[in-house]
Design a protein around this motif. Structure first.
Motif, PDB file in Angstrom:
ATOM      1  N   UNK A  46       0.860  -1.189   0.000  1.00 55.68           N
ATOM      2  CA  UNK A  46       0.000   0.000   0.000  1.00 55.68           C
ATOM      3  C   UNK A  46       0.895   1.237   0.000  1.00 55.68           C
ATOM      4  N   UNK A  47       0.843   2.045  -1.054  1.00 53.50           N
ATOM      5  CA  UNK A  47       1.719   3.215  -1.122  1.00 53.50           C
ATOM      6  C   UNK A  47       1.239   4.404  -0.295  1.00 53.50           C
ATOM      7  N   UNK A  48       0.059   4.316   0.324  1.00 61.03           N
ATOM      8  CA  UNK A  48      -0.447   5.419   1.137  1.00 61.03           C
ATOM      9  C   UNK A  48       0.489   5.664   2.318  1.00 61.03           C
ATOM     10  N   UNK A  49       1.009   6.862   2.405  1.00 65.19           N
ATOM     11  CA  UNK A  49       1.928   7.198   3.485  1.00 65.19           C
ATOM     12  C   UNK A  49       3.334   6.654   3.297  1.00 65.19           C
ATOM     13  N   UNK A  50       3.591   6.004   2.156  1.00 62.56           N
ATOM     14  CA  UNK A  50       4.926   5.457   1.872  1.00 62.56           C
ATOM     15  C   UNK A  50       5.427   6.113   0.580  1.00 62.56           C
ATOM     16  N   UNK A  51       6.049   7.250   0.732  1.00 65.59           N
ATOM     17  CA  UNK A  51       6.417   8.077  -0.415  1.00 65.59           C
ATOM     18  C   UNK A  51       7.337   7.348  -1.384  1.00 65.59           C
ATOM     19  N   UNK A  52       8.326   6.652  -0.854  1.00 66.11           N
ATOM     20  CA  UNK A  52       9.284   5.964  -1.727  1.00 66.11           C
ATOM     21  C   UNK A  52       8.585   4.868  -2.518  1.00 66.11           C
ATOM     22  N   UNK A  53       7.750   4.070  -1.836  1.00 59.08           N
ATOM     23  CA  UNK A  53       7.024   3.015  -2.540  1.00 59.08           C
ATOM     24  C   UNK A  53       6.121   3.595  -3.619  1.00 59.08           C
ATOM     25  N   UNK A  54       5.443   4.697  -3.322  1.00 62.00           N
ATOM     26  CA  UNK A  54       4.555   5.316  -4.303  1.00 62.00           C
ATOM     27  C   UNK A  54       5.324   5.748  -5.548  1.00 62.00           C
ATOM     28  N   UNK A  55       6.481   6.371  -5.343  1.00 57.28           N
ATOM     29  CA  UNK A  55       7.280   6.828  -6.481  1.00 57.28           C
ATOM     30  C   UNK A  55       7.825   5.652  -7.289  1.00 57.28           C
TER      31      UNK A  55
ATOM     32  N   UNK B  71       6.453   2.601  -7.571  1.00 56.96           N
ATOM     33  CA  UNK B  71       5.351   1.979  -8.318  1.00 56.96           C
ATOM     34  C   UNK B  71       4.944   2.840  -9.503  1.00 56.96           C
ATOM     35  N   UNK B  72       4.931   4.146  -9.313  1.00 56.09           N
ATOM     36  CA  UNK B  72       4.594   5.049 -10.421  1.00 56.09           C
ATOM     37  C   UNK B  72       5.602   4.905 -11.565  1.00 56.09           C
ATOM     38  N   UNK B  73       6.862   4.669 -11.206  1.00 50.21           N
ATOM     39  CA  UNK B  73       7.924   4.554 -12.205  1.00 50.21           C
ATOM     40  C   UNK B  73       8.060   3.138 -12.768  1.00 50.21           C
ATOM     41  N   UNK B  74       7.238   2.223 -12.284  1.00 56.19           N
ATOM     42  CA  UNK B  74       7.299   0.852 -12.784  1.00 56.19           C
ATOM     43  C   UNK B  74       8.289  -0.041 -12.063  1.00 56.19           C
ATOM     44  N   UNK B  75       8.783   0.405 -10.912  1.00 54.54           N
ATOM     45  CA  UNK B  75       9.718  -0.389 -10.118  1.00 54.54           C
ATOM     46  C   UNK B  75       8.930  -1.086  -9.010  1.00 54.54           C
ATOM     47  N   UNK B  76       8.805  -2.407  -9.093  1.00 58.81           N
ATOM     48  CA  UNK B  76       8.001  -3.157  -8.118  1.00 58.81           C
ATOM     49  C   UNK B  76       8.876  -4.055  -7.240  1.00 58.81           C
ATOM     50  N   UNK B  77      10.166  -3.738  -7.160  1.00 58.49           N
ATOM     51  CA  UNK B  77      11.071  -4.567  -6.355  1.00 58.49           C
ATOM     52  C   UNK B  77      10.714  -4.509  -4.877  1.00 58.49           C
ATOM     53  N   UNK B  78      10.283  -3.341  -4.401  1.00 57.53           N
ATOM     54  CA  UNK B  78       9.896  -3.235  -2.990  1.00 57.53           C
ATOM     55  C   UNK B  78       8.599  -3.997  -2.736  1.00 57.53           C
ATOM     56  N   UNK B  79       7.694  -3.967  -3.701  1.00 56.32           N
ATOM     57  CA  UNK B  79       6.466  -4.758  -3.580  1.00 56.32           C
ATOM     58  C   UNK B  79       6.812  -6.236  -3.450  1.00 56.32           C
ATOM     59  N   UNK B  80       7.723  -6.702  -4.277  1.00 52.72           N
ATOM     60  CA  UNK B  80       8.132  -8.111  -4.217  1.00 52.72           C
ATOM     61  C   UNK B  80       8.696  -8.456  -2.842  1.00 52.72           C
ATOM     62  N   UNK B  81       9.524  -7.575  -2.295  1.00 52.18           N
ATOM     63  CA  UNK B  81      10.096  -7.833  -0.970  1.00 52.18           C
ATOM     64  C   UNK B  81       9.013  -7.848   0.103  1.00 52.18           C
ATOM     65  N   UNK B  82       8.049  -6.944  -0.015  1.00 54.93           N
ATOM     66  CA  UNK B  82       6.963  -6.904   0.967  1.00 54.93           C
ATOM     67  C   UNK B  82       6.087  -8.149   0.884  1.00 54.93           C
ATOM     68  N   UNK B  83       5.860  -8.645  -0.323  1.00 55.26           N
ATOM     69  CA  UNK B  83       5.094  -9.884  -0.482  1.00 55.26           C
ATOM     70  C   UNK B  83       5.802 -11.020   0.249  1.00 55.26           C
ATOM     71  N   UNK B  84       7.089 -11.203  -0.045  1.00 52.29           N
ATOM     72  CA  UNK B  84       7.849 -12.315   0.530  1.00 52.29           C
ATOM     73  C   UNK B  84       7.908 -12.203   2.045  1.00 52.29           C
ATOM     74  N   UNK B  85       8.151 -10.983   2.565  1.00 52.40           N
ATOM     75  CA  UNK B  85       8.263 -10.798   4.016  1.00 52.40           C
ATOM     76  C   UNK B  85       6.953 -11.131   4.727  1.00 52.40           C
TER      77      UNK B  85
END
Length: 307
Positions: free
Chosen positions: A29-38, A40-54
């Motif tokens: 969820x990018x709400x309140x997570x500025x880096x994640x929001x930026x 995802x907007x740029x097409x970088x989902x590496x942090x999403x992948x890490x959050x899924x695994x964790x």
């Protein structure tokens, strides 16, 4: 009591009062997570992948997927994120958006029976979201506020929840596929927020016969040691009737509070999951054999006193 089944292509999760509590991981969820929001907007989902695994490794039973990024193409990003997450895990998903077009984009690519998060009591919202839920055979989170806003009176929130359940049934959505969110307010701002929710949860379980969920982390907003407040809130809410929550499974205090509540509610048979998680392994070698001999030779009263 209703049992709500949410599924992916290969796995089902059952939410119910006589079932272990369901943790819906909140981290995608990018709400309140500025880096994640930026990213995802740029097409970088590496942090999403890490959050899924964790979250999967921490024991989440479902994952909430949100792509609410201002001025971005939310339907496209949400659909891509849903597909990405389903390629990484077979946990069922909650598809989370305030934009109906984004919900439909996520549902269109989802494999299984999703949880739609969410619908409120506004008439326009009901008439746009409920047909979508019915068309895709999903379940839905019903948030107990309407055009008048969020009432501080639990009886008013109950009436809104009841109305949403009835409207859903009019659309062919069974009662068991409506999970009510009683709305958790920050306890630092609303002193009675906990009592309001606990009272409402009991009525939703006993009178309306529905399952419930909430954004549990909201209760501690603005306070220090949020994990401690969240864990205490969840244990008390589970005792009041809460059957699932969108929360952080990586937080040890939250995870342990939920596991302990399952034991005390009788939903962890013989405390088996608790024991597997926390049993201390005996020492290895001769030291371990001596410990085992002492344990075997101890009388019951001595063993109790020693514990």
């Amino acid at each position: 009591m209703a049992q709500t089944i949410i599924g992916s292509a290969t796995r089902e999760v059952v939410i119910g009062d006589d079932r272990p509590f369901v943790i819906i991981g909140e981290r995608i969820n990018p709400t309140g997570r500025k880096i994640l929001a930026e990213e995802m907007r740029a097409g970088d989902f590496s942090r999403v992948e890490r959050d899924v695994i964790a979250q999967v490794e921490a024991g989440a039973h479902m994952l909430d997927v949100n792509a609410g990024i201002p001025l971005a193409d939310e339907p496209a990003i949400l659909a891509h994120t849903v597909q990405l997450v389903q390629s990484l895990t077979d946990l069922p998903l909650s598809i989370d958006s305030s934009i109906v077009e984004a919900l439909e984009a996520g549902l269109r690519v989802y494999k299984g029976k999703a949880l739609v998060n969410s619908v409120t009591g506004e008439d326009d919202r009901l008439e746009r979201v409920l047909p979508l839920v019915r068309r895709y055979g999903a379940a839905v989170v019903a948030i107990s506020n309407d055009e008048t806003g969020i009432s501080q009176d639990p009886d008013v929130r109950f009436a809104v929840a009841k109305m949403i359940v009835e409207r859903a049934m009019d659309h062919g959505i069974p009662r068991e596929d409506v999970i009510v969110d009683p709305l958790v307010m920050p306890i630092g701002a609303v002193r009675t927020a906990g009592r309001q929710v606990f009272r409402l949860l009991g009525r939703l379980r006993d009178e309306l016969g529905v399952n419930t969920t909430c954004g549990a982390s909201n209760v501690s907003f603005g306070l220090p040691n949020r994990e401690g407040i969240n864990g205490s809130f969840l244990a008390m809410a589970i005792a009041s009737g809460l059957t699932s929550a969108i929360t952080n499974p990586v937080a040890e205090g939250v995870k342990h509070a939920v596991m302990g509540a399952d034991v005390l509610m009788g939903n962890d048979q013989d405390a088996a999951r608790w024991i597997r998680a926390f049993r201390v392994a005996p020492p290895e070698g001769e030291a371990g054999r001596r410990v085992n001999r002492r344990r075997a030779g101890a009388s019951a009263p001595d063993a109790i006193q020693a514990g």
